[in-house]
Design a protein around this motif. Structure first.
Motif, PDB file in Angstrom:
ATOM      1  N   PRO A   1       0.812  -1.213   0.000  1.00 28.22           N
ATOM      2  CA  PRO A   1       0.000   0.000   0.000  1.00 28.22           C
ATOM      3  C   PRO A   1       0.847   1.266   0.000  1.00 28.22           C
ATOM      4  O   PRO A   1       2.035   1.233   0.347  1.00 28.22           O
ATOM      5  CB  PRO A   1      -0.820  -0.114   1.285  1.00 28.22           C
ATOM      6  N   SER A   2       0.217   2.360  -0.354  1.00 32.91           N
ATOM      7  CA  SER A   2       0.877   3.654  -0.363  1.00 32.91           C
ATOM      8  C   SER A   2       1.408   3.970   1.039  1.00 32.91           C
ATOM      9  O   SER A   2       0.713   3.761   2.028  1.00 32.91           O
ATOM     10  CB  SER A   2      -0.139   4.712  -0.801  1.00 32.91           C
ATOM     11  N   GLY A   3       2.649   4.438   1.096  1.00 35.36           N
ATOM     12  CA  GLY A   3       3.239   4.790   2.386  1.00 35.36           C
ATOM     13  C   GLY A   3       3.899   3.638   3.110  1.00 35.36           C
ATOM     14  O   GLY A   3       4.436   3.815   4.205  1.00 35.36           O
ATOM     15  N   SER A   4       3.899   2.444   2.501  1.00 33.71           N
ATOM     16  CA  SER A   4       4.465   1.280   3.205  1.00 33.71           C
ATOM     17  C   SER A   4       5.996   1.279   3.200  1.00 33.71           C
ATOM     18  O   SER A   4       6.612   0.493   3.918  1.00 33.71           O
ATOM     19  CB  SER A   4       3.927  -0.025   2.607  1.00 33.71           C
ATOM     20  N   GLY A   5       6.606   2.138   2.376  1.00 33.12           N
ATOM     21  CA  GLY A   5       8.069   2.257   2.395  1.00 33.12           C
ATOM     22  C   GLY A   5       8.765   1.725   1.152  1.00 33.12           C
ATOM     23  O   GLY A   5       9.990   1.587   1.137  1.00 33.12           O
ATOM     24  N   LYS A   6       8.008   1.472   0.085  1.00 33.85           N
ATOM     25  CA  LYS A   6       8.589   0.889  -1.131  1.00 33.85           C
ATOM     26  C   LYS A   6       9.649   1.790  -1.760  1.00 33.85           C
ATOM     27  O   LYS A   6      10.754   1.345  -2.066  1.00 33.85           O
ATOM     28  CB  LYS A   6       7.480   0.588  -2.161  1.00 33.85           C
ATOM     29  N   SER A   7       9.293   3.068  -1.954  1.00 32.18           N
ATOM     30  CA  SER A   7      10.247   3.986  -2.575  1.00 32.18           C
ATOM     31  C   SER A   7      11.460   4.201  -1.673  1.00 32.18           C
ATOM     32  O   SER A   7      12.599   4.288  -2.152  1.00 32.18           O
ATOM     33  CB  SER A   7       9.589   5.336  -2.873  1.00 32.18           C
ATOM     34  N   THR A   8      11.197   4.290  -0.390  1.00 34.70           N
ATOM     35  CA  THR A   8      12.300   4.457   0.561  1.00 34.70           C
ATOM     36  C   THR A   8      13.267   3.278   0.447  1.00 34.70           C
ATOM     37  O   THR A   8      14.489   3.477   0.370  1.00 34.70           O
ATOM     38  CB  THR A   8      11.753   4.553   2.003  1.00 34.70           C
ATOM     39  N   LEU A   9      12.716   2.069   0.390  1.00 26.01           N
ATOM     40  CA  LEU A   9      13.570   0.882   0.263  1.00 26.01           C
ATOM     41  C   LEU A   9      14.390   0.955  -1.015  1.00 26.01           C
ATOM     42  O   LEU A   9      15.611   0.759  -1.000  1.00 26.01           O
ATOM     43  CB  LEU A   9      12.701  -0.385   0.280  1.00 26.01           C
TER      44      LEU A   9
HETATM   45  N1  ATP Z   1      12.361  12.370   2.928  1.00 26.58           N
HETATM   46  C1  ATP Z   1      11.395  12.012   3.793  1.00 26.58           C
HETATM   47  N2  ATP Z   1      11.243  12.647   4.973  1.00 26.58           N
HETATM   48  C2  ATP Z   1      10.284  12.274   5.846  1.00 26.58           C
HETATM   49  N3  ATP Z   1       9.422  11.272   5.641  1.00 26.58           N
HETATM   50  C3  ATP Z   1       9.517  10.605   4.489  1.00 26.58           C
HETATM   51  C4  ATP Z   1      10.499  10.931   3.490  1.00 26.58           C
HETATM   52  N4  ATP Z   1      10.352  10.088   2.450  1.00 26.58           N
HETATM   53  C5  ATP Z   1       9.320   9.280   2.770  1.00 26.58           C
HETATM   54  N5  ATP Z   1       8.816   9.581   3.980  1.00 26.58           N
HETATM   55  C6  ATP Z   1       7.705   8.876   4.665  1.00 26.58           C
HETATM   56  O1  ATP Z   1       7.994   7.492   4.632  1.00 26.58           O
HETATM   57  C7  ATP Z   1       6.804   6.732   4.443  1.00 26.58           C
HETATM   58  C8  ATP Z   1       7.021   5.781   3.292  1.00 26.58           C
HETATM   59  O2  ATP Z   1       7.135   6.507   2.087  1.00 26.58           O
HETATM   60  P1  ATP Z   1       7.462   5.839   0.706  1.00 26.58           P
HETATM   61  O3  ATP Z   1       7.544   6.924  -0.299  1.00 26.58           O
HETATM   62  O4  ATP Z   1       8.637   4.954   0.852  1.00 26.58           O
HETATM   63  O5  ATP Z   1       6.147   4.960   0.491  1.00 26.58           O
HETATM   64  P2  ATP Z   1       5.692   4.126  -0.791  1.00 26.58           P
HETATM   65  O6  ATP Z   1       5.407   2.744  -0.324  1.00 26.58           O
HETATM   66  O7  ATP Z   1       6.655   4.311  -1.890  1.00 26.58           O
HETATM   67  O8  ATP Z   1       4.285   4.812  -1.150  1.00 26.58           O
HETATM   68  P3  ATP Z   1       3.616   5.086  -2.595  1.00 26.58           P
HETATM   69  O9  ATP Z   1       2.967   3.795  -3.016  1.00 26.58           O
HETATM   70  O10 ATP Z   1       2.578   6.141  -2.298  1.00 26.58           O
HETATM   71  O11 ATP Z   1       4.666   5.564  -3.523  1.00 26.58           O
HETATM   72  C9  ATP Z   1       5.680   7.730   4.249  1.00 26.58           C
HETATM   73  O12 ATP Z   1       4.992   7.852   5.449  1.00 26.58           O
HETATM   74  C10 ATP Z   1       6.395   9.017   3.926  1.00 26.58           C
HETATM   75  O13 ATP Z   1       5.673  10.116   4.347  1.00 26.58           O
END
Ligand code: ATP
Ligand code: MG
Length: 243
Positions: A37-45
């Motif tokens: 799901p959105s916000g689960s941390g995929k892009s961060t990973l």
């Molecule tokens: N640079 C940052 N500073 C603070 N919080 C961050 C930063 N980058 C991401 N986050 C937080 O980390 C969490 C995970 O974000 P991420 O972008 O990894 O999610 P995602 O799974 O890729 O979501 P999506 O499907 O919407 O792209 C979110 O709550 C986001 O707000």
């Protein structure tokens, strides 16, 4: 052969722990698809995997070499890990060809004469041979994204990371980009793909990883994930996408 191994990585932004101990590995030629799901941390990973983000704990091992605490190791490895994002980030003032040549000329210090014909070959492969001299503003979103893929490919990466590369495209352009990625999979390119396109995920993935709230909940082959995984969280996720 394992290309990339991630061991128990943790990442926080301030008080918020976003990655809560993620471990995975990618074998050579394997296609891993990351769902969640959105916000689960995929892009961060994904960003931690090419050094765009630091990690607080854990280890990242590329071809047997640990990258932690070593900017020098990262510098060597970074060109081996290509990344394509949702936004294409092409330079608007450069032609398609010059956008593609930037990395090889500036980072890899290659000779233009050697690399130019390769760029044109790659453009032909993604159906854009006629666009070499065009500027990004003259291209559709799908065409720009295919240029972004060529720009990553020309560096000859050992691993390609894709973060929702079709998310901002009109539906009719999604297919042309996914076909290019499928083609790469068939050729044996090692890839780690974040996508919301479930049919594509099902077709292209050797393995699916499902992440929720910073943790991997399920790792399964594609067939098992879509047909037999007994996880309320996965079912909820798939039904929210009407899949
Ligand atoms: N640079 C940052 N500073 C603070 N919080 C961050 C930063 N980058 C991401 N986050 C937080 O980390 C969490 C995970 O974000 P991420 O972008 O990894 O999610 P995602 O799974 O890729 O979501 P999506 O499907 O919407 O792209 C979110 O709550 C986001 O707000
Ligand atoms: Mg994301």
């Amino acid at each position: 052969m394992t290309v990339l191994e991630v061991q128990d990585i943790h990442k926080s932004y301030g008080e918020n722990e976003i990655l809560k101990g993620v471990s995975l590995s990618i074998e050579k030629g394997q296609v891993l698809v990351l769902l969640g799901p959105s916000g689960s941390g995929k892009s961060t990973l994904l960003r931690t995997l090419n050094g765009l983000e630091t990690i607080d704990q854990g280890n990242i091992i590329f071809n047997g070499q640990s990258l932690i605490q070593s900017e020098k190791a990262w510098q060597k490895v970074r060109p081996e890990i290509g990344m394509v994002f949702q936004s294409y980030d092409l330079f608007p003032n450069l032609t398609v060809l010059e956008n593609i040549l930037l990395g090889p000329l500036k980072v890899q210090k290659k000779k233009r004469a050697l690399i130019e014909s390769e760029a044109l070959n790659l453009l032909e492969r993604v159906g854009l041979q006629s666009k070499a001299e065009a500027y990004p503003r003259e291209l559709s979103g799908g065409q720009k994204q295919r240029v972004a893929i060529v720009r990553a490919l020309i560096m000859k990466p050992q691993l390609l990371l894709f973060d929702e590369v079709t998310a901002s495209l009109d539906p009719e352009m999604v297919r042309e980009v996914l076909l290019v990625i499928q083609d790469l999979a068939a050729e044996g390119m090692t890839m780690f793909i974040v996508t919301h396109e479930m049919n594509f995920a099902r077709q292209v993935a050797d393995q699916i990883i499902f992440m929720d709230a910073g943790k991997i909940l399920v790792t399964a082959d594609s067939e098992t994930f879509f047909n037999r995984v007994e996880s309320p969280r996965v079912e909820q996720f798939l039904s929210s996408l009407a899949f």
